[in-house]
Design an enzyme around this catalytic site. Sequence first.
Site, PDB file in Angstrom:
ATOM      1  N   LYS A 157      -0.782  11.608  39.283  1.00 25.64           N
ATOM      2  CA  LYS A 157      -2.155  11.280  39.666  1.00 25.64           C
ATOM      3  C   LYS A 157      -2.627   9.982  39.021  1.00 25.64           C
ATOM      4  CE  LYS A 157      -3.671  15.665  41.395  1.00 25.64           C
ATOM      5  NZ  LYS A 157      -4.688  16.692  41.539  1.00 25.64           N
ATOM      6  N   LYS A 196       5.783  18.496  48.454  1.00 25.28           N
ATOM      7  CA  LYS A 196       5.098  19.782  48.642  1.00 25.28           C
ATOM      8  C   LYS A 196       3.911  19.596  49.596  1.00 25.28           C
ATOM      9  CE  LYS A 196       1.533  20.010  45.108  1.00 25.28           C
ATOM     10  NZ  LYS A 196       0.618  20.911  44.466  1.00 25.28           N
ATOM     11  N   LYS A 218      -3.089  18.884  50.089  1.00 25.97           N
ATOM     12  CA  LYS A 218      -4.257  18.344  50.777  1.00 25.97           C
ATOM     13  C   LYS A 218      -4.406  16.861  50.491  1.00 25.97           C
ATOM     14  CE  LYS A 218      -6.517  20.651  47.103  1.00 25.97           C
ATOM     15  NZ  LYS A 218      -6.555  22.068  46.823  1.00 25.97           N
TER      16      LYS A 218
END
Length: 327
Positions: free
Chosen positions: A111, A192, A195
Amino acid sequence: MPRVFSGIQPTGELHLGNLLGAVRNWVDDQHRADSFYCVVDLHALTVPKAPGEVAARTLELAQVLIACGLDPEVCTLFVQSHVRAHTELAWMLQCIASVGELRRMTQFKDKSARNEFVSAGLLTYPVLQAADILLYDTDEVPVGDDQRQHLELTRDVAERFNARYGDTFVVPRATIPRAGARVMDLQLPGDKMSKSAASDTGTVYLTEDLSAVAKKFKRAVTDSDGEVRYDPAAKPGVSNLLSILGAATGRDPEEVAGAYTQYGPLKADTAEAVVELLRPIQARVGELRADPGATTALLARGAAKAESVAEDVLARATSAIGLLPRA
Ligand code: ATP
Ligand code: LTN
């Protein structure tokens, strides 16, 4: 009864990976364990959000979780920011965790590489997660495979605290399901399902139009060798369909593979199984959306129940550390 705790961020719509990797197991666990499920809204703040966005998503997520089968009469369903003890314990644990171990977390590395602005909260995120878990004397934490490392950190922090200040926290363990533990993107089966993927075509949302869901499965990436076999390394696309169909119908992916010789029927049956899984969930979400006050009332009761447990454990931690009590 074992104590179960898990959390989920209100950062976007729930998808099939969340359902098969986590939420479905929560629904099962609520009947055999004393279960606490938390919408972790404070975790969502680690990446900047528009004012008001988190509140709307928190309510929506709670409605979808109830529609998936979490029963607030059976489990304790609540919102993280409604129980102050989470942030208070998180601070104490930040003084136990090291910057070095937090920098090694894969989710932080991913991230922080993707975001231009990296908040300090993004780094300390797993410590707030540890506080969530440790506040409830949790035995088991049902999560998807991607959370394994955060659970290890929680255990390390609990053990270090206990060694320094005396036995205070129960040391929890992750319970990771085999079927559905890692649902992959339908277009990029090496990633994976998420969203936050660059494109929506590989992610199946729980509240998405059902004909769009079926289309996504028909367009799912497979490979060119034409053989139906469960082999995630060599055949990620086909194996993903097999594990989704297996998870949706309660079978092992290897067993599912034995029933197919061609990709077309495998895709069609996977699409149908998922559509049938989602249909009743969508009907229930519709009812809950019509009466938001009913859900907020359930969340308030959940917070009161959670708080009574969390305050005791926080008091135990405070006294173990030895802060001067307020007279
Ligand atoms: P993002 O993809 O944006 O990082 P997320 O989809 O992982 O978020 P979270 O709120 O972080 O959503 O995860 C909620 C739960 O769903 C966690 O227990 C996580 O392990 C599980 N989970 C998330 N994605 C998958 C997936 N693709 N397969 C299986 N489980 C998953
Ligand atoms: N980090 C988790 C969400 C999460 C969580 C928790 C999971 C926050 N607190 C406590 C289990 C227990 C995630 O990204 N899925």
